[in-house]
Write a protein that holds these residues in place. Structure first.
Motif, mmCIF file in Angstrom:
data_model
loop_
_atom_site.group_PDB
_atom_site.id
_atom_site.type_symbol
_atom_site.label_atom_id
_atom_site.label_comp_id
_atom_site.label_asym_id
_atom_site.label_seq_id
_atom_site.Cartn_x
_atom_site.Cartn_y
_atom_site.Cartn_z
ATOM 1 N N SER A 170 0.942 -1.320 0.137
ATOM 2 C CA SER A 170 -0.049 -0.006 0.066
ATOM 3 C C SER A 170 0.892 1.141 -0.026
ATOM 4 O O SER A 170 2.023 1.338 0.611
ATOM 5 C CB SER A 170 -0.787 -0.035 1.128
ATOM 6 O OG SER A 170 -0.151 0.157 2.474
ATOM 7 N N ASN A 171 0.416 2.274 -0.528
ATOM 8 C CA ASN A 171 1.103 3.629 -0.582
ATOM 9 C C ASN A 171 2.727 3.292 -0.832
ATOM 10 O O ASN A 171 3.570 3.768 0.041
ATOM 11 C CB ASN A 171 0.781 4.311 0.708
ATOM 12 C CG ASN A 171 1.484 5.732 0.573
ATOM 13 O OD1 ASN A 171 1.617 6.376 -0.376
ATOM 14 N ND2 ASN A 171 1.867 6.414 1.838
ATOM 15 N N PRO A 172 2.783 2.953 -2.020
ATOM 16 C CA PRO A 172 4.283 2.496 -2.159
ATOM 17 C C PRO A 172 5.476 3.372 -2.173
ATOM 18 O O PRO A 172 5.369 4.460 -2.415
ATOM 19 C CB PRO A 172 4.378 1.882 -3.601
ATOM 20 C CG PRO A 172 3.080 2.440 -4.263
ATOM 21 C CD PRO A 172 2.294 2.528 -3.149
ATOM 22 N N ASN A 173 6.523 3.026 -1.380
ATOM 23 C CA ASN A 173 7.338 4.140 -1.425
ATOM 24 C C ASN A 173 8.935 3.537 -2.147
ATOM 25 O O ASN A 173 10.204 3.970 -1.679
ATOM 26 C CB ASN A 173 8.028 4.618 0.131
ATOM 27 C CG ASN A 173 8.386 3.215 0.921
ATOM 28 O OD1 ASN A 173 8.356 2.236 0.477
ATOM 29 N ND2 ASN A 173 8.244 3.483 2.342
ATOM 30 N N GLN B 67 6.359 6.481 -13.012
ATOM 31 C CA GLN B 67 5.649 7.661 -12.273
ATOM 32 C C GLN B 67 5.633 7.381 -10.786
ATOM 33 O O GLN B 67 5.713 8.455 -9.996
ATOM 34 C CB GLN B 67 4.049 7.514 -12.556
ATOM 35 C CG GLN B 67 3.688 8.027 -14.262
ATOM 36 C CD GLN B 67 2.307 7.637 -14.428
ATOM 37 O OE1 GLN B 67 1.798 6.761 -13.941
ATOM 38 N NE2 GLN B 67 1.862 8.552 -15.549
ATOM 39 N N VAL B 68 5.694 6.255 -10.284
ATOM 40 C CA VAL B 68 5.660 6.121 -8.964
ATOM 41 C C VAL B 68 7.172 6.693 -8.407
ATOM 42 O O VAL B 68 7.475 7.288 -7.160
ATOM 43 C CB VAL B 68 5.757 4.318 -8.242
ATOM 44 C CG1 VAL B 68 6.107 4.199 -6.988
ATOM 45 C CG2 VAL B 68 4.244 4.042 -8.674
ATOM 46 N N LEU B 69 8.318 6.256 -8.966
ATOM 47 C CA LEU B 69 9.641 6.517 -8.637
ATOM 48 C C LEU B 69 9.653 8.204 -8.879
ATOM 49 O O LEU B 69 10.318 8.681 -7.895
ATOM 50 C CB LEU B 69 10.766 6.169 -9.587
ATOM 51 C CG LEU B 69 10.707 4.647 -9.437
ATOM 52 C CD1 LEU B 69 11.584 4.155 -10.728
ATOM 53 C CD2 LEU B 69 11.724 4.266 -7.969
ATOM 54 N N MET B 70 9.069 8.744 -9.602
ATOM 55 C CA MET B 70 9.113 10.239 -9.944
ATOM 56 C C MET B 70 8.436 11.054 -8.771
ATOM 57 O O MET B 70 8.833 12.208 -8.592
ATOM 58 C CB MET B 70 8.795 10.847 -11.193
ATOM 59 C CG MET B 70 9.783 10.056 -12.399
ATOM 60 S SD MET B 70 11.494 10.928 -12.342
ATOM 61 C CE MET B 70 11.192 12.560 -12.879
ATOM 62 N N GLU B 71 7.495 10.425 -8.116
ATOM 63 C CA GLU B 71 6.662 11.012 -7.125
ATOM 64 C C GLU B 71 7.533 10.946 -5.842
ATOM 65 O O GLU B 71 7.103 11.741 -4.824
ATOM 66 C CB GLU B 71 5.258 10.286 -7.118
ATOM 67 C CG GLU B 71 4.265 11.004 -8.350
ATOM 68 C CD GLU B 71 3.140 10.108 -8.342
ATOM 69 O OE1 GLU B 71 2.929 9.269 -7.385
ATOM 70 O OE2 GLU B 71 2.398 10.116 -9.309
ATOM 71 N N LEU B 72 8.509 10.253 -5.740
ATOM 72 C CA LEU B 72 9.190 10.171 -4.492
ATOM 73 C C LEU B 72 10.069 10.975 -4.323
ATOM 74 O O LEU B 72 10.907 11.244 -5.211
ATOM 75 C CB LEU B 72 9.762 8.594 -4.274
ATOM 76 C CG LEU B 72 8.882 7.472 -4.341
ATOM 77 C CD1 LEU B 72 9.378 6.026 -4.506
ATOM 78 C CD2 LEU B 72 7.960 7.508 -3.018
#
Length: 270
Positions: free
Chosen positions: A116-119, A140-145
């Motif tokens: 959940s809510n990946p980091n 997208q996940v990586l760029m949002e971190l």
């Protein structure tokens, strides 16, 4: 090259790659490489310690072992060092919640991991799952971190199935590294820590061990960087140009696992 006796003296433990050394994958589970079933049996009857060190990330460790046993190999799950279980340990230790870009066949290894809510992102050989949509979601996940973390289960360029050569996880990992301006943490060969964990399980020192693999970079160079010796088999992904690699020279080249076992039983642990 020095004589085989000198190159293999003092070997007490053998690390074996699986794909390209024991068998070539493919439809129906693939096929054993000729002579490999018998060669492994001979090796395990000897005084040498044996462990399997694989970057397999399309099958869970249990499914991989089940398939190999059906092909006739004497192998148990506890003898296999694989990247998915190792990655799960790292995720738990660091409190990370991954977005998974992986093959459905290995997803069960991550059943106990909070996604959940990946980091972070974990990428493996997803096969047909490497669509633009899935790659873009991982991007997208990586760029949002704020501090993006990417784990790659191995970094191989390609591997061999009975139908021919297949792209491995490495090219897709490189794409995410380039797009995000980051460097992946590799869990699997050629990571030194991955080899060291296999050596600890086998309870031998690096200078007492030899790696047998078909990948001049992942298997041979990775093992040698850890202080092990390494043989390359001319099966699996091997290419004749590997014997003239500009940076890596195996401690020996053999036609197949059967020849490697012949030499080890003759010269090792002397």
């Amino acid at each position: 090259m020095a004589a085989w006796g000198e190159r293999l003296a003092g070997v007490r433990g053998v690390l074996l790659d699986i794909s390209g050394v024991l068998y070539d994958g493919g439809e129906g589970g693939g096929a054993p490489i000729p002579g490999s079933v018998e060669a492994l049996a001979r090796l395990k009857r000897s005084q040498l310690k044996v462990r399997f060190c694989t970057n397999e990330s399309q099958k869970s460790r249990g499914d991989l072992v089940g398939m190999l046993r059906r092909l006739g190999f004497d192998i148990s799950e506890g003898e296999v060092t694989a990247p998915a279980p190792a990655t799960c340990l790292i995720l738990k230790e660091r409190g990370l919640r991954p977005h998974l870009l992986i093959h459905d066949g290995v997803r069960s290894e991550f059943d106990q991991i909070d996604t959940s809510n990946p980091n972070c992102v974990v990428i493996a050989d997803a096969g047909d799952g490497f669509s633009y949509q899935n790659m873009n979601k991982a991007f997208q996940v990586l760029m949002e971190l704020e501090n993006p973390v990417l784990f790659s289960l191995g970094k191989g360029r390609y591997y061999k199935e009975t139908s021919g050569l297949m792209l491995d996880v490495g090219p897709y990992t490189k794409a995410l590294e380039y797009a995000c301006g980051i460097e992946a943490e590799v869990v699997g060969k050629p990571s030194p820590e991955f080899f060291k964990s296999a050596l600890r399980e086998m309870r031998v020192e690096a200078h007492q061990a030899i790696m047998i693999g078909d990948d001049i970079v992942g298997d041979v160079s990775g093992a040698q960087r850890c202080g092990m010796r390494a043989l390359q088999v001319r099966t699996g992904k091997f290419r004749p140009s590997d014997e003239h690699h500009p940076e890596v020279k195996a401690d020996g080249y053999v036609d197949n696992l059967a020849e490697a076992v012949d030499l080890l039983l003759q010269h090792a642990d002397k």
